[in-house]
Enzyme design. Structure first.
Site, short mmCIF file in Angstrom:
data_model
loop_
_atom_site.label_atom_id
_atom_site.label_comp_id
_atom_site.label_asym_id
_atom_site.label_seq_id
_atom_site.Cartn_x
_atom_site.Cartn_y
_atom_site.Cartn_z
N SER A 15 0.81 -1.22 0.00
CA SER A 15 0.00 0.00 0.00
C SER A 15 0.85 1.27 0.00
O SER A 15 0.32 2.38 -0.11
CB SER A 15 -0.94 0.00 1.22
OG SER A 15 -0.18 -0.09 2.40
N TYR A 148 13.63 -3.71 15.90
CA TYR A 148 13.61 -3.76 14.42
C TYR A 148 14.82 -4.56 13.93
O TYR A 148 14.70 -5.48 13.12
CB TYR A 148 13.63 -2.34 13.86
CG TYR A 148 13.61 -2.29 12.35
CD1 TYR A 148 12.42 -2.54 11.65
CD2 TYR A 148 14.76 -2.00 11.60
CE1 TYR A 148 12.39 -2.50 10.25
CE2 TYR A 148 14.74 -1.96 10.22
CZ TYR A 148 13.55 -2.20 9.55
OH TYR A 148 13.51 -2.17 8.17
N LYS A 152 14.88 -8.18 11.82
CA LYS A 152 15.43 -8.31 10.47
C LYS A 152 16.63 -9.27 10.45
O LYS A 152 16.83 -9.99 9.47
CB LYS A 152 15.84 -6.93 9.93
CG LYS A 152 14.65 -6.01 9.67
CD LYS A 152 13.76 -6.53 8.56
CE LYS A 152 12.66 -5.56 8.19
NZ LYS A 152 11.79 -6.03 7.12
N1 LIG Z 1 12.64 2.40 3.81
C1 LIG Z 1 13.81 1.94 4.19
O1 LIG Z 1 14.79 2.70 4.34
C2 LIG Z 1 13.99 0.45 4.46
C3 LIG Z 1 15.28 -0.03 4.72
C4 LIG Z 1 15.46 -1.38 4.95
C5 LIG Z 1 14.38 -2.25 4.91
N2 LIG Z 1 13.12 -1.77 4.66
C6 LIG Z 1 12.02 -2.73 4.65
O2 LIG Z 1 11.30 -2.58 3.46
C7 LIG Z 1 9.96 -3.04 3.66
C8 LIG Z 1 8.99 -2.02 3.08
O3 LIG Z 1 9.03 -0.86 3.88
P1 LIG Z 1 8.87 0.61 3.27
O4 LIG Z 1 10.14 1.30 3.52
O5 LIG Z 1 8.32 0.55 1.91
O6 LIG Z 1 7.84 1.22 4.32
P2 LIG Z 1 6.31 1.64 4.20
O7 LIG Z 1 6.10 2.62 3.11
O8 LIG Z 1 5.92 2.01 5.59
O9 LIG Z 1 5.60 0.27 3.78
C9 LIG Z 1 5.34 -0.74 4.70
C10 LIG Z 1 4.26 -1.62 4.11
O10 LIG Z 1 4.03 -2.72 5.00
C11 LIG Z 1 2.64 -2.87 5.15
N3 LIG Z 1 2.29 -3.51 6.41
C12 LIG Z 1 2.54 -3.09 7.67
N4 LIG Z 1 1.97 -3.93 8.55
C13 LIG Z 1 1.34 -4.88 7.81
C14 LIG Z 1 0.56 -6.02 8.15
N5 LIG Z 1 0.30 -6.35 9.42
N6 LIG Z 1 0.06 -6.78 7.14
C15 LIG Z 1 0.30 -6.46 5.85
N7 LIG Z 1 1.03 -5.40 5.47
C16 LIG Z 1 1.54 -4.62 6.46
C17 LIG Z 1 2.06 -1.46 5.05
O11 LIG Z 1 0.71 -1.52 4.63
P3 LIG Z 1 -0.60 -1.37 5.56
O12 LIG Z 1 -0.24 -0.46 6.68
O13 LIG Z 1 -1.61 -0.84 4.62
O14 LIG Z 1 -0.92 -2.78 6.01
C18 LIG Z 1 2.93 -0.89 3.95
O15 LIG Z 1 2.37 -1.19 2.69
C19 LIG Z 1 9.80 -3.26 5.15
O16 LIG Z 1 9.90 -4.63 5.46
C20 LIG Z 1 10.98 -2.50 5.74
O17 LIG Z 1 11.37 -3.01 6.97
C21 LIG Z 1 12.90 -0.44 4.44
#
Ligand SMILES: NC(=O)c1ccc[n+]([C@@H]2O[C@H](COP(=O)([O-])OP(=O)(O)OC[C@H]3O[C@@H](n4cnc5c(N)ncnc54)[C@H](OP(=O)(O)O)[C@@H]3O)[C@@H](O)[C@H]2O)c1
Length: 295
Positions: A15, A148, A152
């Site tokens: 989303s 966190y 991970k």
């Molecule tokens: N951004 C960074 O710098 C970074 C770095 C390293 C790793 N990551 C990883 O990348 C992944 C994506 O994160 P992002 O950065 O794109 O953050 P984001 O924009 O906050 O996206 C997180 C997504 O996870 C979904 N989510 C959260 N709880 C959920 C649940 N219970 N069931 C289903 N979906 C759920 C949210 O959707 P809903 O709330 O609509 O459910 C949202 O679509 C994560 O695993 C994060 O840890 C991100």
């Protein structure tokens, strides 16, 4: 209208951020894409690209099974399962509440484990790929990131063993050890210290302060990340080599984080963290308040 390549993908956490952008990128390359998250309205714009949004809460087994049944009713295989849903879980290690770490592990660790289990038969049929967004936070510490980071790190350990076990089944596994990406995940206002936190000091909130101080301006644009990630997935899918485990560093500072955590002494790492999150003044205030009192 993009020509179908006959392949099917399911992306969790679609989303916003990485999941949204990866869903778009896959759809643009001809995949039939199912996108799962709790906020179904936020996924509506994906329909423009032919993506099919479905309601998914990875912390609920009923929700995962319902998603699997829906996808299974329309497809006899799944080429790509992208386990991406995640939450940030910022809290001090000595104050984190049970509901905070349970929620974090439910989404970041147990969620992908359950989703993998429930969808594995479909992926095996396709000799497909299981992909995950883990994090450099699993390699290096960052302030108030213990839960966190541990979620991970555990995910990466799970992925590494999983890859070994699914090799005879012809399934490939990709761990995106991700650095900084410009998304909603770092939004500071979502973070909350407990009321009597040791890190609420002289009217300051060191958790929020550390996050605000951290410079995210050079984080990778999410669309750039998505293109690279889908390139990686496709080259793994199309590879005829014997490797089935790909540990890929993507996002800003990702390879650097690995290098620093592997090569440099702990003292260097701590100095870097203090500098990057501008923690010196705040930690000095904590030290002064709590160590002077106890003398
Ligand atoms: N951004 C960074 O710098 C970074 C770095 C390293 C790793 N990551 C990883 O990348 C992944 C994506 O994160 P992002 O950065 O794109 O953050 P984001 O924009 O906050 O996206 C997180 C997504 O996870 C979904 N989510 C959260 N709880 C959920 C649940 N219970 N069931 C289903 N979906 C759920 C949210 O959707 P809903 O709330 O609509 O459910 C949202 O679509 C994560 O695993 C994060 O840890 C991100």
């Amino acid at each position: 209208m993009v020509k179908s390549n006959g392949k099917v993908a399911f992306v969790t956490g679609a989303s916003s951020g990485v999941g949204f952008a990866v869903s778009v990128e896959l759809a643009k390359r001809g995949y039939k894409v199912y996108a799962g998250a709790r906020r179904i309205d936020a996924m509506k714009p994906l329909e423009e690209y032919g993506v099919i949004p479905i309601s998914l809460d990875v912390s609920s087994i009923e929700s995962i099974v319902a998603a699997r049944e829906l996808i299974e009713s329309e497809n006899d295989h799944l080429d790509i399962l992208f386990n991406n849903a995640g939450v940030p879980c910022g809290a001090p290690a000595i104050e984190v509440q049970d509901e905070q770490f349970m929620k974090c592990y439910e989404v970041n660790l147990y969620g992908p484990i359950r989703v993998t289990r429930e969808f594995s038969k479909l992926v095996i049929k396709a000799k497909g790929i299981l992909a995950y967004t883990s994090s450099t936070a699993g390699l290096t510490p960052f302030p108030f990131g213990s839960i966190y980071s541990s979620s991970k790190a555990a995910l990466s350990a799970y992925i590494s063993t999983l890859a070994f076990e699914v090799k005879p089944l012809g399934v490939k596994v990709l761990d995106f050890v991700s650095g900084g990406i410009k998304t909603e995940i770092g939004e500071v206002e979502k973070l909350e210290l407990i009321s009597d936190s040791l890190y609420r000091i002289d009217g300051r909130d060191l958790l929020k302060e550390s996050r605000k101080n951290f410079d995210t301006s050079r984080f990778m644009e999410v669309n750039v990340y998505a293109k690279k990630a889908v390139n990686d997935i496709e080259s793994a899918l199309n590879s005829s080599g014997s490797a089935n485990y790909y540990r890929t560093f993507r996002g800003s500072m990702a390879s650097m984080a690995w290098f620093i955590s592997s090569v440099f002494p702990r003292s260097f790492l701590e100095a870097m963290l203090v500098q990057a999150f501008k923690m010196k003044d705040g930690f000095n205030a904590v030290k002064k308040k709590y160590t002077t009192k106890n003398k």
